[in-house]
Each structure stands twice: as structure tokens, then as C-alpha cells.
Scaffold this motif. Structure first.
Motif: not given
Length: 229
Positions: A1-13
Motif C-alpha cells: 500500500x502506498x504511503x499516501x493511501x495509508x495516511x488517507x485511511x488513518x484519517x478516515x479511520x
């Protein structure tokens, strides 16, 4: 998973939570180590995202604050949905998956009313399977354009006469219901347009090419009367 996707998912979670979410839970969801979660959260905090908490306790968005949702006008949102449907129907598998993933991310942060609007669009792009053979070539051709690699084509003209071509692919265009490959033909030493439904075989070669003033995308578009504004 790309880092940008991880950051997005952390905020969403973290959005809308009233209790802290442990780093272990985030790590399990994202499939990464807790240390990676700690580093990503610290980077988000330094970027101004209002995340509170610490390692061993968990994280929440600061009380009274939230990341504002993406705001689209209903027509803007429907345009994205319809565009995605066209990509899924007529483009290759790579772009189709990317369009689907983009819409999933958008829907994840939309207000309920807009999310329902995106699901109610009645503009469709069914292909009924007639583009299956073309789709088989699109990913290879698209990759060759991005990487600027020479393509070998087995091609049939409008009379069905086969020929072998070596080309420098410049762009893909969906004109008049048919996919067209714009290219510099090394055999003819000129720009040529190749219909994807007439490509018999496609071979991505290891040889790279460099666009020049004489054989560039801008030159091809000018030759077909479609200069970019």
C-alpha cells in the motif's frame, strides 16, 4: 500500500470516533507495523492534522474538530461517477481498477446525501463485451506510452491487409466510438493513427525512444487538427 493511501485511511479511520483507536488496530487494518503507524501519525500531526494521543494509548481527532469532507456539487459528483463508468467499460484493466479505487475513496468521505446521489446516477456505459479484444492491448500500449518504449505491431488496414510496423506510441484517444493509437511510424517516417480493433498483435520492445520536435505528441495532435489549448 502506498504511503499516501495509508495516511488517507488513518484519517478516515479516526473520523467521528469518540474513543481512542489503538495503534495496533490501525496496524492490523493497514497491514503494517505499529512503528509505521507511529511514524505516519507523527507526520500527519506535523502537517497540522488535529490528531491527539500517543503510542500505547491510541489516537483520536481533537474534540470539536474534523477534517472537512470533500465538497462536490451534485452535477460534479455525477460527472466523476459517469467518467469512472466509461473508464471501466472502455479502458484497460489498470485504469479501470484505478477509477474504481478513486471512487471508493471519494465515497468514503462524502456526506450521506451526496453518497446516495453518486449511487443513483442513471448514466451508464455498458460495453456488452465487444471491447474485450481491444482491452487486451490497452494496458500494454498505455504502459509503453508512459515508459516511452517502442512498439511492434501486427496491423491490418481497412481492407484486411496485414503489415508489420515499428512505432513510437504517443497517445491513446477514444474518437467516434473507437480507440485510436497516435504514433510516429518508423517505417513511414511520419505520424500515423492506428485503430486498436485492427491491431492483430502488440509487442512492447525493450528499446526506449525520445520525443523530439519532429516526432512529439504536440506534432501528432497538430497533424490531426487537435492541438491542445
Amino acid at each position: 500500500m502506498r504511503r499516501a493511501d495509508r495516511l488517507f485511511l488513518i484519517i478516515h479511520a479516526l473520523r467521528g470516533r469518540r474513543t481512542a483507536l489503538p495503534a495496533r488496530g490501525l496496524a492490523d487494518t493497514l497491514g503494517v507495523s505499529q512503528r509505521t503507524v507511529y511514524r505516519d501519525v507523527a507526520d500527519l500531526q506535523r502537517s497540522g492534522v488535529p490528531i491527539e494521543g500517543e503510542a500505547g494509548i491510541g489516537y483520536v481527532l481533537r474534540k470539536g474538530s474534523d477534517i472537512p469532507p470533500l465538497m462536490f456539487q451534485p452535477d460534479e459528483l455525477e460527472a466523476l461517477v459517469v467518467g469512472s463508468r466509461f473508464v471501466q467499460a472502455f479502458a484497460g484493466e489498470r485504469l479501470s481498477r484505478a477509477a474504481d479505487a478513486a471512487l471508493l475513496k471519494i465515497n468514503a468521505v462524502l456526506p450521506p446525501a451526496l453518497r446516495e446521489r453518486s449511487e443513483r446516477s442513471r448514466v451508464f456505459a455498458p460495453d456488452f463485451g465487444q471491447h474485450a479484444a481491444i482491452k487486451a492491448h490497452i494496458d500494454d500500449i498505455h504502459g509503453a506510452i508512459v515508459q516511452r518504449r517502442v512498439l511492434g505491431l501486427a496491423y491490418a488496414d481497412e481492407k484486411g491487409q496485414p503489415s508489420q510496423r515499428e512505432i513510437q506510441p504517443l497517445c491513446l484517444a477514444f474518437w467516434g466510438g473507437a480507440w485510436t493509437l497516435g504514433a510516429w511510424c518508423r517505417l513511414r517516417r511520419d505520424f500515423r493513427s492506428f485503430r486498436l480493433d485492427r491491431i492483430l498483435a502488440c509487442d512492447v520492445q525493450a528499446l526506449h525512444f525520445v520525443e523530439t520536435a519532429d516526432c512529439s505528441l504536440a506534432g501528432y495532435l497538430k497533424s490531426v487538427g487537435a492541438e491542445r489549448s
